[in-house]
Scaffold this active site. Structure first.
Site, short mmCIF file in Angstrom:
data_model
loop_
_atom_site.label_atom_id
_atom_site.label_comp_id
_atom_site.label_asym_id
_atom_site.label_seq_id
_atom_site.Cartn_x
_atom_site.Cartn_y
_atom_site.Cartn_z
N ALA A 20 29.33 39.24 28.81
CA ALA A 20 29.61 39.32 30.23
C ALA A 20 29.68 37.74 30.69
CB ALA A 20 28.33 39.88 30.63
N ASN B 30 32.87 35.51 41.59
CA ASN B 30 33.42 34.30 41.83
C ASN B 30 33.55 33.21 40.79
OD1 ASN B 30 33.55 34.66 44.99
ND2 ASN B 30 31.30 34.41 44.76
N ALA B 31 33.47 33.68 39.47
CA ALA B 31 33.69 32.86 38.33
C ALA B 31 34.16 33.75 37.22
CB ALA B 31 32.16 32.54 38.06
N SER C 174 37.76 32.29 35.56
CA SER C 174 38.53 30.96 34.91
C SER C 174 37.53 29.75 34.95
CB SER C 174 39.62 30.75 35.65
OG SER C 174 40.54 31.97 35.68
N PHE D 97 33.70 43.63 35.11
CA PHE D 97 34.90 43.58 34.01
C PHE D 97 34.35 43.18 32.66
CE2 PHE D 97 37.53 42.10 37.84
CZ PHE D 97 38.05 43.44 37.88
N GLY E 76 66.13 53.22 33.05
CA GLY E 76 66.37 53.85 34.23
C GLY E 76 65.20 54.94 34.82
N GLU F 247 40.52 37.08 28.78
CA GLU F 247 40.31 36.01 27.84
C GLU F 247 41.04 34.74 28.22
OE1 GLU F 247 39.65 36.78 23.81
OE2 GLU F 247 39.30 38.96 24.16
N GLY F 248 41.21 34.59 29.34
CA GLY F 248 41.90 33.38 29.90
C GLY F 248 43.37 33.75 30.32
N THR F 249 43.65 33.53 31.91
CA THR F 249 45.05 34.04 32.33
C THR F 249 45.89 33.07 31.78
OG1 THR F 249 44.86 32.57 34.21
CG2 THR F 249 43.83 34.50 34.40
#
Ligand SMILES: Cc1cc2nc3c(=O)[nH]c(=O)nc-3n(C[C@H](O)[C@H](O)[C@H](O)COP(=O)(O)OP(=O)(O)OC[C@H]3O[C@@H](n4cnc5c(N)ncnc54)[C@H](O)[C@@H]3O)c2cc1C
Length: 409
Positions: free
Chosen positions: A137, A142-143, A145, A169, A362, A386-388
């Site tokens: 975790a 707000n934290a 990255s 998350f 399609g 794990e990092g964008t």
């Protein structure tokens, strides 16, 4: 420039295991993931337990277990072997692979920054055959990255630490027996004040919040974790306690991802491969309805052929990057740059490939007649967790250009 000789081929024994895993992925994982996708928060227990049996038999996937080995000496402790298996199993269902029992991302954090005694105490338990989960975790509202923005606090109180804050998350966060929680011990120090703490399920003050409703990987549990005056033993501070170890907190978080990003990249490759193989099969087998009037199926259209070869090349590029990053781990070589490259590439490739496959087939591909729409939804998170992708590319660019964020004006 990498100068190592690279050998990615599986041994004959490992090739046989991969063939076995392929059948398992096809018959046990993929159908279960389709059901779980439609019934979020109902964990696919049968497939999860079957995966556990495979792991117990030395045929599973263990992320982050390369550097010092897991102590069990099994082939699964090799990073390269492990990610070959990750690709195969994710070809079946990445969402179920993420739900596999084991120490998870929390275990990788302990592997990367724990003391030998902590590794013994907290990792050995996953080898006794029982179904257990670990989690990590780090992320907060707000934290994520920006690790220096972590607001969860850890305050020393005699022989204990008191944790306060809310994490979001956390993969396998609700079912985990052990969670590695990142918190600040001194907000004024920014990321140098960040340390990790080991919290056991059932500790007073630790509770599970909401389970996320997600667009993809719906078989995988993603939880909010709440810490309110959660008192843990002083010894549960991950790594050494002395002040010189302080700066290792942030580095520990990053080292965790060096271990796990090659595996995440391999999982993305597995989904992309599944999407492309499915699309090719449909194009090759489609009947009259899709014919173009001159007796040929769409598979013969040159634009479509070009799309297929381009996707295949992209998947192969991502695969090779993932394997190189894992190979370096096995060689006990630094792999931070290569792990970021693999993650950035594979995260983008899987989204592009799944979207292109949906386009090629399609409107039918938007329905549940095909698993493609699920894979498209599943794919996006591989460019986020794990990092964008953006952050990976930033890290890579800084390495290439030879500066760090600290040196920026
Ligand atoms: C399904 C799922 C499972 C997860 N599992 C875990 C887990 O087990 N444990 C855990 O701790 N976290 C987990 N996460 C959280 C995930 O790792 C973070 O969401 C991710 O790292 C992004 O961080 P953030 O949420 O702070 O986004 P932000 O940093 O707020 O990003 C928002 C956007 O801004 C961009 N951005 C941010 N900074 C920069 C920059 N400097 N330059 C350019 N662009 C930038 C990002 O790329 C992104 O596009 C999970 C997330 C999901 C969706």
């Amino acid at each position: 420039m990498t100068t190592h000789a690279l050998d990615f081929d599986p041994t004959e024994k490992e090739a046989n295991i991969l063939a076995f895993l392929h059948t398992f992925a096809e018959n046990a994982m993929r159908p279960a993931s389709i059901i779980a996708d439609a019934h979020e928060h109902e964990r696919p227990q049968g497939a999860i337990e079957a995966l556990h049996q495979l792991q117990s038999g030395g045929m599973g996937y263990r992320s982050g277990s390369a550097v010092d080995g897991t102590g069990d000496g099994s082939p699964a402790a090799k990073a390269l072997t492990s990610i070959l298996r990750a690709e195969e199993l994710s070809w079946g269902a990445a969402s179920i692979l993420l739900s596999r029992p084991g120490p998870g991302l929390g275990g990788a954090a302990i592997q990367a920054s724990g003391t030998p005694a902590q590794k013994e105490q907290w990792l050995k338990r996953y080898e006794d055959g029982s179904v257990r989960f670990g989690a990590m975790a780090l992320t907060e509202s707000n934290a994520g990255s920006d690790v220096s923005a972590i607001e969860t606090t850890a305050v020393q109180d005699g022989d204990h630490w008191l944790l306060n804050g809310t994490k979001i998350f956390a993969t396998n966060g609700a079912c985990a027996d052990v969670v590695v929680v990142w918190a600040t011990v001194d907000k004024s120090k920014g990321k140098d004040g960040i340390r990790a703490f080991i919290v056991e399920k059932g500790t007073p003050g630790f509770s599970i919040g909401r389970l996320e409703h997600k667009m993809g990987i719906r078989a995988s549990e993603t939880a909010e974790l709440v810490f309110q005056d959660c008192r843990i033993p002083r010894a549960n501070l991950l790594g050494e306690e002395n002040p010189s170890a302080e700066k290792k907190g942030f580095k520990g978080a990053m080292a965790t991802f060096d271990l796990t990003r090659p595996g995440v990249a391999a999982m993305a490759v597995g989904i992309a491969r599944a999407a492309l193989e499915h699309t090719v099969q449909v194009l090759e087998s489609e009947s009259g309805g899709f014919h173009l009037g001159y007796g040929r199926s769409r598979a013969h259209l040159s634009a479509l052929q070009d799309a297929v070869q381009a996707m295949d090349a992209q998947i192969e590029a991502a695969r090779l990057l993932a394997r190189r990053a894992a190979y370096l781990l096995d060689q006990k070589q630094p792999n931070a740059l290569e792990a970021s490259m693999a993650k950035a590439k594979a995260g983008r490739v899987v989204v592009d490939v799944c979207a292109t496959c949906v386009e090629l087939l399609g409107p039918a591909a938007l329905t549940r007649a095909h698993p493609l729409e699920m894979w498209l939804r599943d794919s996006k998170v591989f460019d986020i967790f794990e990092g964008t992708g953006q952050v990976q590319r930033l890290v890579i660019a800084r390495r290439i250009l030879g500066y760090t964020s600290k040196e920026l004006p």
